[in-house]
Design a protein around this motif. Structure first.
Motif, PDB file in Angstrom:
ATOM      1  N   LEU A   1       0.855  -1.184   0.000  1.00 34.15           N
ATOM      2  CA  LEU A   1       0.000   0.000   0.000  1.00 34.15           C
ATOM      3  C   LEU A   1       0.890   1.232   0.000  1.00 34.15           C
ATOM      4  N   MET A   2       0.403   2.353  -0.497  1.00 34.21           N
ATOM      5  CA  MET A   2       1.179   3.585  -0.550  1.00 34.21           C
ATOM      6  C   MET A   2       0.565   4.657   0.347  1.00 34.21           C
ATOM      7  N   ILE A   3       1.381   5.237   1.205  1.00 30.75           N
ATOM      8  CA  ILE A   3       0.935   6.341   2.065  1.00 30.75           C
ATOM      9  C   ILE A   3       0.677   7.583   1.213  1.00 30.75           C
ATOM     10  N   ILE A   4      -0.483   8.214   1.410  1.00 32.08           N
ATOM     11  CA  ILE A   4      -0.786   9.444   0.667  1.00 32.08           C
ATOM     12  C   ILE A   4      -0.912  10.651   1.587  1.00 32.08           C
ATOM     13  N   GLY A   5      -0.893  10.439   2.899  1.00 29.44           N
ATOM     14  CA  GLY A   5      -0.959  11.564   3.815  1.00 29.44           C
ATOM     15  C   GLY A   5      -1.675  11.193   5.100  1.00 29.44           C
ATOM     16  N   HIS A   6      -1.890  12.209   5.926  1.00 28.63           N
ATOM     17  CA  HIS A   6      -2.541  12.015   7.226  1.00 28.63           C
ATOM     18  C   HIS A   6      -3.688  13.020   7.373  1.00 28.63           C
ATOM     19  N   VAL A   7      -4.747  12.582   8.007  1.00 27.46           N
ATOM     20  CA  VAL A   7      -5.862  13.453   8.376  1.00 27.46           C
ATOM     21  C   VAL A   7      -6.091  13.291   9.869  1.00 27.46           C
ATOM     22  N   ASP A   8      -5.956  14.398  10.595  1.00 25.78           N
ATOM     23  CA  ASP A   8      -6.073  14.363  12.060  1.00 25.78           C
ATOM     24  C   ASP A   8      -5.146  13.305  12.661  1.00 25.78           C
ATOM     25  N   GLY A   9      -3.973  13.204  12.077  1.00 26.91           N
ATOM     26  CA  GLY A   9      -2.977  12.265  12.579  1.00 26.91           C
ATOM     27  C   GLY A   9      -3.136  10.840  12.101  1.00 26.91           C
ATOM     28  N   GLU A  10      -4.225  10.543  11.391  1.00 26.12           N
ATOM     29  CA  GLU A  10      -4.477   9.179  10.923  1.00 26.12           C
ATOM     30  C   GLU A  10      -3.890   8.996   9.521  1.00 26.12           C
ATOM     31  N   PRO A  11      -3.089   7.946   9.306  1.00 25.37           N
ATOM     32  CA  PRO A  11      -2.498   7.723   7.988  1.00 25.37           C
ATOM     33  C   PRO A  11      -3.514   7.145   7.004  1.00 25.37           C
ATOM     34  N   TYR A  12      -3.444   7.620   5.760  1.00 28.82           N
ATOM     35  CA  TYR A  12      -4.288   7.122   4.681  1.00 28.82           C
ATOM     36  C   TYR A  12      -3.415   6.572   3.566  1.00 28.82           C
ATOM     37  N   VAL A  13      -3.994   5.616   2.814  1.00 37.41           N
ATOM     38  CA  VAL A  13      -3.240   4.953   1.756  1.00 37.41           C
ATOM     39  C   VAL A  13      -4.069   4.900   0.488  1.00 37.41           C
ATOM     40  N   ILE A  14      -3.365   4.731  -0.633  1.00 38.88           N
ATOM     41  CA  ILE A  14      -4.001   4.329  -1.875  1.00 38.88           C
ATOM     42  C   ILE A  14      -3.501   2.925  -2.146  1.00 38.88           C
ATOM     43  N   GLN A  15      -4.406   2.040  -2.559  1.00 40.56           N
ATOM     44  CA  GLN A  15      -4.034   0.638  -2.742  1.00 40.56           C
ATOM     45  C   GLN A  15      -4.938   0.002  -3.787  1.00 40.56           C
ATOM     46  N   ASP A  16      -4.421  -1.050  -4.428  1.00 34.56           N
ATOM     47  CA  ASP A  16      -5.185  -1.844  -5.375  1.00 34.56           C
ATOM     48  C   ASP A  16      -5.522  -3.146  -4.665  1.00 34.56           C
ATOM     49  N   VAL A  17      -6.805  -3.335  -4.327  1.00 42.73           N
ATOM     50  CA  VAL A  17      -7.123  -4.347  -3.320  1.00 42.73           C
ATOM     51  C   VAL A  17      -8.512  -4.925  -3.539  1.00 42.73           C
TER      52      VAL A  17
ATOM     53  N   GLN B   1     -10.492  -2.732  -6.764  1.00 43.61           N
ATOM     54  CA  GLN B   1     -10.055  -1.601  -7.588  1.00 43.61           C
ATOM     55  C   GLN B   1      -9.021  -0.795  -6.813  1.00 43.61           C
ATOM     56  N   VAL B   2      -8.461   0.191  -7.498  1.00 44.98           N
ATOM     57  CA  VAL B   2      -7.580   1.145  -6.827  1.00 44.98           C
ATOM     58  C   VAL B   2      -8.451   2.079  -5.995  1.00 44.98           C
ATOM     59  N   ALA B   3      -8.169   2.126  -4.683  1.00 37.28           N
ATOM     60  CA  ALA B   3      -9.057   2.823  -3.765  1.00 37.28           C
ATOM     61  C   ALA B   3      -8.259   3.567  -2.707  1.00 37.28           C
ATOM     62  N   VAL B   4      -8.886   4.568  -2.118  1.00 33.14           N
ATOM     63  CA  VAL B   4      -8.332   5.317  -0.985  1.00 33.14           C
ATOM     64  C   VAL B   4      -8.997   4.808   0.282  1.00 33.14           C
ATOM     65  N   THR B   5      -8.184   4.464   1.266  1.00 35.30           N
ATOM     66  CA  THR B   5      -8.719   3.986   2.541  1.00 35.30           C
ATOM     67  C   THR B   5      -7.832   4.485   3.677  1.00 35.30           C
ATOM     68  N   PRO B   6      -8.352   4.522   4.898  1.00 32.36           N
ATOM     69  CA  PRO B   6      -7.474   4.718   6.045  1.00 32.36           C
ATOM     70  C   PRO B   6      -6.650   3.450   6.240  1.00 32.36           C
ATOM     71  N   LEU B   7      -5.526   3.571   6.922  1.00 31.19           N
ATOM     72  CA  LEU B   7      -4.685   2.405   7.176  1.00 31.19           C
ATOM     73  C   LEU B   7      -5.055   1.693   8.478  1.00 31.19           C
ATOM     74  N   LEU B   8      -5.183   2.448   9.548  1.00 31.51           N
ATOM     75  CA  LEU B   8      -5.241   1.818  10.867  1.00 31.51           C
ATOM     76  C   LEU B   8      -6.478   0.969  11.125  1.00 31.51           C
ATOM     77  N   PRO B   9      -7.646   1.278  10.558  1.00 31.00           N
ATOM     78  CA  PRO B   9      -8.806   0.421  10.859  1.00 31.00           C
ATOM     79  C   PRO B   9      -8.783  -0.929  10.136  1.00 31.00           C
ATOM     80  N   LEU B  10      -7.905  -1.119   9.176  1.00 26.44           N
ATOM     81  CA  LEU B  10      -8.016  -2.255   8.271  1.00 26.44           C
ATOM     82  C   LEU B  10      -7.175  -3.447   8.705  1.00 26.44           C
TER      83      LEU B  10
END
Length: 457
Positions: free
Chosen positions: A391-407, A427-436
């Motif tokens: 997965l690729m890190i795309i940034g943080h929102v309120d300290g939470e890391p988000y990723v773009i991934q093909d999954v 598909q290629v999608a944007v998701t948060p990292l930590l809940p997954l």
């Protein structure tokens, strides 16, 4: 590529306090589907992270020891039976079991043995000179010399057993053997050994092949996929599919000089390999429209460019081994970085440990808290590697890391029922990292084996 464990069980999951969007993805809002949303949040988005010289050095390291890619120029010029037979055996290893065929009928050992016989290993000579070639179009790499399609289960038809990757136009190969029916060549590629259709490879001398590969890029494909201009006068270079990161040398064409029946003044002339009727290698000029998404060289390695390139794939169907004119998780990350001049290995495991990249490895001794601190400090473009997935890190929102991934799926705990919930993405999608979750019990962050700092010096 994703492993069977990820395919079969999940791709992600989540803590209980996370709100779920109408799309079925936790901690998500529609504005996150824009690259500009993340570019605005990125620190110094237009800062050049690695200059052209540093990027070129990384490309060299990718073909060195433990870099993950094979330097075909360093391969022996004479191949032995034992060597080639070993490659054929290696190529047959696939993470996807062949259980049913395209008609849904059971795959028998006799069916597989027929394909193995076509590999004709008994006809490999004791020793033979290596031959060389260039791929002339986007063409699949196969584990066995066959176009037959096999799957692990009826509900897993997105993952085909014999699909072993892809060759892009202009990629070099070492030709080691041919199938009994002569329709397939067994080749060593920069990714490893595989079978490829004979009609999709043009055979030339080592000098012809490697001189072409070494040419400076005239145009680099920066879109998700573009095509050369349709030219009935030259079918070998007409509407050739070119994926992100494919670099083609400039054709020596005078301004305005016609190319294959069309003026070149409104297009970019590029040079492509073609296959003559006798199978030998030749080169022909082709045109790329000036409006096509290409650049005169690799894009500058900036956070803004990483994000823009990654988001060009948003919503694309998941394509195991580059099936469906698409790509899988490691194909996504490697093509984004190839358009920026960095070459990554073709699978997620090697991306997580390639000597060409800087990374932090994780083991069972690393605590959850340590892992959280690491991803909190992760930068745009860093890669999170878990077994069978990247997965690729795309940034943080309120300290939470988000990723773009093909999954295939996002799996998380439903905040109401506290039960695991699986949202099909595929598909290629944007998701948060930590809940997954990476499986039914382990969060991605706890399954992480490597945090790859692709852009750090």
């Amino acid at each position: 590529m994703l492993s069977l464990a990820v395919i079969g069980s999940t791709a992600c999951a989540a803590p209980s306090a996370v709100a779920v969007s109408p799309s079925g993805v936790p901690a998500f809002s529609e504005d996150m589907l824009s690259a500009e949303f993340w570019i605005r949040r990125a620190p110094s988005p237009d800062e050049v992270l690695l200059d052209a010289e540093q990027v070129a050095a990384r490309r060299t390291r990718a073909f060195g020891p433990e870099g993950g890619l094979i330097d075909l120029k360093r391969m022996p010029t004479a191949l032995t039976r034992a060597q080639v037979a070993g490659w054929v055996k290696d190529a047959q290893q696939t993470p996807i079991q062949a259980v049913i065929d395209e008609q849904g009928q059971p795959v028998t050992e006799a069916m597989l043995e027929e394909l193995r016989r076509n590999a004709a290993t008994e006809h490999i000579p004791e020793a033979a000179p290596a031959r060389y070639g260039l791929s002339v179009r986007r063409t699949p790499l196969r584990s066995l010399p066959s176009d037959r399609r096999f799957f692990a289960a009826e509900n897993l038809r997105d993952y085909e057993s014999l699909q072993a990757g892809i060759l892009f136009p202009g990629e070099p190969v070492v030709i080691a053997h041919q199938s009994a029916d002569t329709h397939w060549l067994f080749v060593q590629t920069t990714q490893g050994p595989a079978w490829v259709r004979r009609a999709d490879v043009a055979v030339g001398s080592a000098d012809e092949v490697f001189s072409y590969v070494a040419k400076a890029p005239g145009r680099v494909v920066t879109g998700d996929q573009v095509r050369t201009v349709f030219t009935p006068e030259a079918p070998g270079v007409s509407e050739i599919e070119l994926d992100m990161g494919v670099a083609l040398p400039r054709a020596d064409v005078a301004p305005g000089e016609p190319v294959n029946g069309a003026s070149s003044y409104a297009s970019w002339p590029v040079l492509l390999p073609v296959r003559e009727q006798d199978g030998t290698l030749a080169f022909q000029s082709a045109l790329l429209r000036r409006t096509a998404d290409t650049a005169p060289g690799y894009l500058p390695l900036t956070r803004a460019n990483i994000l823009r390139q990654a988001f060009k794939f948003l919503g694309e169907r998941y394509g195991w081994g580059h099936q469906f004119n698409a790509r899988d998780c490691s194909g996504l990350t490697s093509e984004v970085y190839r358009s920026l001049g960095l070459f990554l290995p073709p699978n997620s495991g090697m991306q997580g440990k390639s000597a060409a990249l800087n990374h932090r490895l994780f083991t069972a001794s690393d605590s959850h808290a340590e892992r959280l601190r690491a991803v909190a400090q992760a930068q745009v473009g860093d890669l999170i590697v878990v077994p069978g997935h990247v997965l690729m890190i795309i940034g943080h929102v309120d300290g939470e890391p988000y990723v773009i991934q093909d999954v295939p799926f996002a799996v998380f705990k439903d905040p109401v029922t506290q039960q695991l919930r699986k949202t099909k993405l595929n598909q290629v999608a944007v998701t948060p990292l930590l809940p997954l979750y990476a499986d039914d019990t382990t969060l991605y962050v706890d399954a992480m084996t490597s945090l790859v700092h692709v852009t750090s010096p």
